[in-house]
Design a protein around this motif. Structure first.
Motif, PDB file in Angstrom:
ATOM      1  N   SER A  58      -9.102  -3.969   2.878  1.00  7.09           N
ATOM      2  CA  SER A  58      -9.160  -3.176   1.689  1.00  7.09           C
ATOM      3  C   SER A  58     -10.357  -3.699   0.948  1.00  7.09           C
ATOM      4  O   SER A  58     -10.750  -4.781   0.891  1.00  7.09           O
ATOM      5  CB  SER A  58      -8.068  -3.172   0.790  1.00  7.09           C
ATOM      6  N   THR A  66     -10.734  -2.600  -2.328  1.00 12.06           N
ATOM      7  CA  THR A  66     -10.360  -2.653  -3.911  1.00 12.06           C
ATOM      8  C   THR A  66     -10.728  -3.913  -4.353  1.00 12.06           C
ATOM      9  O   THR A  66     -10.095  -4.890  -3.675  1.00 12.06           O
ATOM     10  CB  THR A  66      -8.781  -2.434  -3.933  1.00 12.06           C
ATOM     11  N   ASN A 110      -5.761  -3.495  -8.606  1.00 12.19           N
ATOM     12  CA  ASN A 110      -4.571  -3.137  -8.739  1.00 12.19           C
ATOM     13  C   ASN A 110      -3.380  -4.411  -9.185  1.00 12.19           C
ATOM     14  O   ASN A 110      -2.403  -3.921  -9.550  1.00 12.19           O
ATOM     15  CB  ASN A 110      -3.846  -2.934  -7.409  1.00 12.19           C
ATOM     16  N   VAL A 161       0.512  -2.005  -1.846  1.00 11.99           N
ATOM     17  CA  VAL A 161      -0.070  -0.793  -2.167  1.00 11.99           C
ATOM     18  C   VAL A 161      -0.737  -0.062  -0.968  1.00 11.99           C
ATOM     19  O   VAL A 161      -0.722   1.366  -0.777  1.00 11.99           O
ATOM     20  CB  VAL A 161      -1.323  -1.065  -3.212  1.00 11.99           C
ATOM     21  N   ALA A 221       1.760   0.218  -9.223  1.00 11.29           N
ATOM     22  CA  ALA A 221       0.522   0.358  -8.346  1.00 11.29           C
ATOM     23  C   ALA A 221       0.895   0.795  -7.001  1.00 11.29           C
ATOM     24  O   ALA A 221       0.157   1.689  -6.540  1.00 11.29           O
ATOM     25  CB  ALA A 221      -0.014  -1.060  -7.965  1.00 11.29           C
ATOM     26  N   GLY A 241      -2.830   2.850  -4.938  1.00  8.66           N
ATOM     27  CA  GLY A 241      -4.257   2.076  -4.888  1.00  8.66           C
ATOM     28  C   GLY A 241      -5.430   2.589  -5.308  1.00  8.66           C
ATOM     29  O   GLY A 241      -5.298   3.824  -5.802  1.00  8.66           O
ATOM     30  N   ARG A 242      -6.123   1.878  -5.909  1.00  5.98           N
ATOM     31  CA  ARG A 242      -7.542   2.407  -6.472  1.00  5.98           C
ATOM     32  C   ARG A 242      -8.675   2.252  -5.490  1.00  5.98           C
ATOM     33  O   ARG A 242      -9.858   2.393  -5.678  1.00  5.98           O
ATOM     34  CB  ARG A 242      -7.955   1.646  -7.799  1.00  5.98           C
ATOM     35  N   ASN A 243      -8.106   2.073  -4.342  1.00  8.75           N
ATOM     36  CA  ASN A 243      -9.120   1.771  -3.330  1.00  8.75           C
ATOM     37  C   ASN A 243      -9.874   2.861  -2.863  1.00  8.75           C
ATOM     38  O   ASN A 243      -9.174   3.864  -2.008  1.00  8.75           O
ATOM     39  CB  ASN A 243      -8.220   1.160  -2.157  1.00  8.75           C
TER      40      ASN A 243
END
Ligand SMILES: Nc1ncnc2c1ncn2[C@@H]1O[C@H](COP(=O)(O)O)[C@@H](O)[C@H]1O
Ligand SMILES: Nc1ncnc2c1ncn2[C@@H]1O[C@H](COP(=O)(O)O)[C@@H](O)[C@H]1O
Ligand SMILES: Nc1ncnc2c1ncn2[C@@H]1O[C@H](COP(=O)(O)O)[C@@H](O)[C@H]1O
Ligand SMILES: Nc1ncnc2c1ncn2[C@@H]1O[C@H](COP(=O)(O)O)[C@@H](O)[C@H]1O
Ligand SMILES: [Mg+2]
Ligand SMILES: [Mg+2]
Ligand SMILES: [Mg+2]
Ligand SMILES: [Mg+2]
Ligand SMILES: [Mg+2]
Ligand SMILES: [Mg+2]
Ligand SMILES: [Mg+2]
Ligand SMILES: [Mg+2]
Lengths: 220, 220, 220, 220, 220, 220, 220, 220
Positions: free
Chosen positions: E76, E78, E132, E208, F207, F212-214
């Protein structure tokens, strides 16, 4: 008796009638003209009064719950100074005093002379110096034995008390302070152990009475 | 930077050249005419000397490893009494003194006046009372702040030291003693934290210099 | 009085009538127009009310059991900010406030501004910065003094409280946090010792009022 | 000077030449025919030997680093029994012995009589009982003072040692054991504080020599 | 491997050649494209370099002694924000960062934003909020996680460090502070355990990535 | 408000009517469809029942004193496994469960699966592995999180409880055990802090829900 | 049952009717002819008496609150010596005795033989040496196991008790003393854990009854 | 001599030649065909090798520094399982093994079966169950004895190790975990005390060999 001192009862955790029974047995056995019971709660004190009032002299320490039944044979009239820092230490100091009495020695209380007001202890130096040893009772930071130790030239027996709050941690702070005393000749007993301090003080007095065992000193 | 105070470097855990570089940067930035680095070890002190000798005034505390480069602007000549119990507390007292200097105030050391010899502190009462606050440095049982607190009427800042052995537990005993001080007006900093005590003392001096913010006092 | 401050009674462990008697004696002695008793329980508060209601002004801190009898002479109107983290710290903050009052100074409470909601303290910065010193009262992790110390340039007196559970260990966690504060100028008193913090704060105010003893400052 | 006792130097943390200089000054001052330095490391011992060998009698405790320069004036020949539990406690026992000597009293070591082999202490009861007090040195569980306290009728001064590992926590375990001793008359000094125990023991001996201050005893 | 995570070696207490051998075996076994060894000392780092330089990519954390051999497969991008209070916490933060990398995730360091200078963390809020979860590394009073926890709405994993002296008691003070955090959502790992914090953070990222196991969420 | 989380009340130390009033205010403010009050004692529970019964849905945790007024909006139906070692840990587990509910998530209790009977946890492995994280509640030696951590591949949030006696020291033993867990991915909250563990677990779930914020993950 | 020993109930924290119900279920299940409930308070004892009196043999330990319902099948008549220091340790010793009985073994109490009066234990050596192991119960300084360990050649299981005050710290002092015992063969259980000590002692007896698993010994 | 066990030397704190001399004396005395010295450092091991190589069989534990000189007479071939959690516990486990050997019993190591990978201990259950008792060695959270105690029906002797960092506090965490074990039949020795655990285990084996003292069992 737990630790072999037949004349002393540690009342904590015993039933009132058990304390009375042990006291009676010890008095009957006759090895000592009096018996001491420490740490009696209200019920135990009442039971002792009921059992002995009118039959035997009885003295009760209202603060500390020590009870003397009978009359101790006086061994010496040298005062044993018992120095306390503040009002709240009086409970433990009373246990020191009654134990001395029960063992035949003279307690001499010097109260309320804590280190934050030095003039108080300074004003009573002659009395503090009148004994063969000094018992010092203090809570909180436990600084008084260091100050007393610097003022006298006899053994100082320090009793930390559980007086205080917060970081006094039930007397731990005073205990550590006393163990780290920068004054020489200070020894320490358990927190709130007025009995133990008095017992040690009386043993010193007894050694003095015996005059030493030193052959060159002409004694036993 | 020690938590945002631009002029002070906490050298512990930094490489010698890092300490020098931070010092140079702070001096160049010019927000203060001097910089203080505390807890320098031998290598760090050497690096500082090599970097600044001949270029800037440099003062080194041999015991505590504090280094001042440059000259502080004097803010006040009121003495800040720094009272110590014994020889072994001198290391921490030196950190107090150099920090005061670096902040523009006057350290005034009063050494070797521990509580087991009361005549020593009694003989220097005027000096102890000459400041707007007093810093007291003591290890072992940490009793000195209680005694000083009872003798002065200004804030007492107590610094426990790690001096001692056994049940001193690295200064814990002194720390607890000071927190439980029966003298009012005693506040405490971390074990061996001469820097923090000096900083607080200088903040008191600064408040005094400002003359208060009290409208009725005619000030800010 | 244990520690030489005649006008203050530490009620814990005293009988109600004893607290009243000491208060009466102190008032009669007349060295101060008021007397403060801290840590009174319900019975002691009741006894004080019965003894003084109608005869003397009496103010009672309902949470902390501090009682002021008489009226303090005002020494200054500069606010002493008393910053608290949460509701549960109000008890100790009240002891700070009443002690300030009894000593003639102005408590200024700034409540419920704990560090987990920074906007709260940020929104009241002017008030926090209005004094010559700040008292910060916090339990649990004791982080508030570090944050306040970074925001003001005056001495911060930190009071850890026994608020919390589990690993707060009766205030030990907050105490250690405050002693290790990375903000300079933070000094610490015993757990829950609102009295001591207020006393130290008032001593700083007194120093400011006196205007310093600095010859160059034209005073003392 | 160790808290005002002019004749004793606590060497820890001093430079070798400082220890020598203090010793010389004390001897020249002439208040005592000998000087004692405790806790000398190898370099300090070497410096003392170099300074005094051939000029003054010098005795060095190889284990504990105590050094006596000059000859103490004998005050008494009554033996002071020094009872140790195991080999590893000999270091502290040696500090007890040399301190007694320096103060003019007779140390009498009774070694290797730990409680896990009772026949050892039982076989030497006469010797243990020959003094006016007993010093007991023990590490690990610190049980020996309780056993000795039950066997003698004189004060027992207990010295916990840092001998052990794991849950001995640097002597804490032995210290707590001794403070909780169920034998009456046991008092305790700091971990590894052989000096303090000896000092207290010698003060008891001095009290005995003086014969008490008891008017009925015809003295003091 | 002690705890079943085949790809990670805890080097403390192993010989250099043992660390190398385990690393080689793990790489050959092929279950993971890289291996992580934490807490390598200089000799272990040197042995790893000698064994793998030129054969495998190797990355060494100079402060913390973590070594990655091989290249992790990226899981990932993130960012995982790693927030530190002061310079001295960088060592532990580096262990966090390298562990994240070895597990295939993106460390994102945000350094020197301790609570005594709030503008520093305030100025970087967007970055702190970009992940996250957040890892917060702090010593001394350990206040930073409470402040961060109040500013973000994701899990905060707090790592106390042993940075500090005196009453920091080797990180205990920071640990207790974090456990008592008044901010919700803060969980804590062992003192200096950067590895464990990173591992937990990466497990959150993995959860996530998997998108939850919630049937209503349409996933596994 | 518990450090700024508007919907949660920490009832300890508040008067019953205060708890009710805060709850009413929070519900009226309308930011959340329900309110949670933790650590209510009998009187507080009664006051809450009296205030809300018949007007709002109300759920009371009989063991832990948590009270939910109103109905939470369901955010997810993924089970959050709450694993407990023994009967006595149910009190804390109930606080975990009710907090999850109040935050809109699904608690899934798995009780009485302590490590001294491994078949119990082994027989329920599928359930333990069904969540995105696991909360483990255990007192005494606190070993269960290590065992669970080795069986699952998601974050484990460990809650030490004060269950036990003697050397459990009020949960300290379990706390230390969990902090030292040899299983990776275990993080710890304060002793008995079921609320905090649930809050952290729900943040992980949130989350996951957000995905996710990816950027590479196509989200946030 | 928490730990898999179906026949034993730990009553602390259970409702009286719950204790009864578990006992009934265990008896009905029939895996053992009797059931043991430890740590019953008065209400729990009363409920057990009401439920079982007249239906099953029932034995109640008045001091410790252990209750046996049904009759254990005797496994051996070898005495298991249970040695106690003082009166206050009888509570824990009773838990040891009743647990032995419930498991089918013979408790053999040897009371009031503390180390401050060695003649007491010396006078009963034959009895102390009559078992395959010895359980020793002691509070305060916890010295008795060391003395017993030196007198017998079988395993000594030491139970520290919370008897004492001040620096006994709820049994910590006795616990540490026992862990540091200088007598070989001493193992320790939790403070006041009479149940655990008895269980371990009975496992030793069972091993002896089985005659070993050593093939060369001609057994299982 | 380690508290009276003639054949065992505790080398810590002794000079190399002293260890050799004691070993020679013990062997000459002839009460045992071999001698064990524990905790030898490199110099002591070297001295032992030089003194005995070629003259006596000599076995050295490279990790723990235990040295056996001579050959123990075999008392039993029943294996004594020694279960360890991780690599770092091998040092203490080796002390257990060599002590068993020196006393004439069969150590049987079962390594690297920590609780975070349960399959490991599960896969070796037959071996764990093959003895009359089990020694379990573990650091960090000390959970292994609880798991083992639940799997076997013989006494478990738990040895906490000082392996770990941070909140392991030198083995305290593991020690507390083991004392609070929820598995019945677990007893504990001091941190790192492999010798003591082995000694207790061998005493159990000896009791089994003797066949009990139970008259009904047909023995002594
Ligand atoms: N307040 C006390 N603190 C400590 N020990 C005491 C106290 N009072 C009595 N003792 C000791 O307890 C013994 C009596 O214990 P027991 O046989 O349980 O009554 C006495 O011989 C004393 O040694
Ligand atoms: N809450 C408090 N905490 C600590 N010290 C206090 C407190 N209240 C009063 N004191 C101190 O206790 C002294 C009075 O003690 P006493 O003579 O026992 O009433 C005062 O002079 C103060 O120095
Ligand atoms: N710095 C660290 N702190 C705590 N645990 C670690 C650390 N590094 C590795 N570990 C754990 O230790 C295990 C390896 O231990 P070992 O088999 O002794 O090398 C890994 O699987 C991790 O779970
Ligand atoms: N007094 C005691 N101290 C420690 N553990 C006990 C005690 N009494 C019973 N136990 C253990 O607690 C288990 C029963 O726990 P529970 O299921 O909660 O009743 C038994 O199997 C024993 O292992
Ligand atoms: Mg003196
Ligand atoms: Mg003052
Ligand atoms: Mg500031
Ligand atoms: Mg005696
Ligand atoms: Mg948050
Ligand atoms: Mg896992
Ligand atoms: Mg034995
Ligand atoms: Mg078992």
């Amino acid at each position: 008796a737990r630790c072999g001192h037949g004349e002393v009862i540690y009342a904590a955790g015993k039933l009132p009638h058990e304390v009375v029974a042990i006291a009676q047995e010890l008095l009957e056995r006759g090895s000592s003209p009096c018996v001491l019971a420490t740490r009696c709660d209200d019920a135990q004190v009442a039971a002792m009064r009921e059992a002995f009032d009118g039959k035997q002299p009885i003295e009760v320490g209202e603060r500390c719950g020590a009870v003397i039944v009978g009359t101790a044979e006086s061994k010496s009239t040298t005062p044993i100074p018992i120095v306390t820092a503040g009002t709240s230490d009086l409970k433990v100091a009373e246990e020191v005093a009654l134990t001395c009495k029960a063992l035949g020695f003279e307690p001499y209380p010097i109260n309320d002379v804590g280190v934050a007001g030095l003039h108080r202890i300074m004003g009573r130096l002659d009395e503090v110096r009148a004994g063969n040893c000094v018992v010092v009772v203090a809570g909180m930071e436990g600084a008084l034995p260091s100050v007393v130790g610097g003022l006298v030239d006899v053994p100082v027996i320090a009793v930390p008390t559980s007086v205080g709050y917060g970081a006094s941690f039930g007397g731990l702070s005073a205990l550590l302070g006393m163990l780290n005393s920068c004054a020489s000749g200070v020894t320490v007993v358990n927190i709130d152990n007025g009995f133990g301090a008095a017992y040690a003080a009386c043993q010193i007095e007894r050694a003095v009475l015996r005059g030493g065992r030193n052959p060159e000193n002409g004694s036993g």
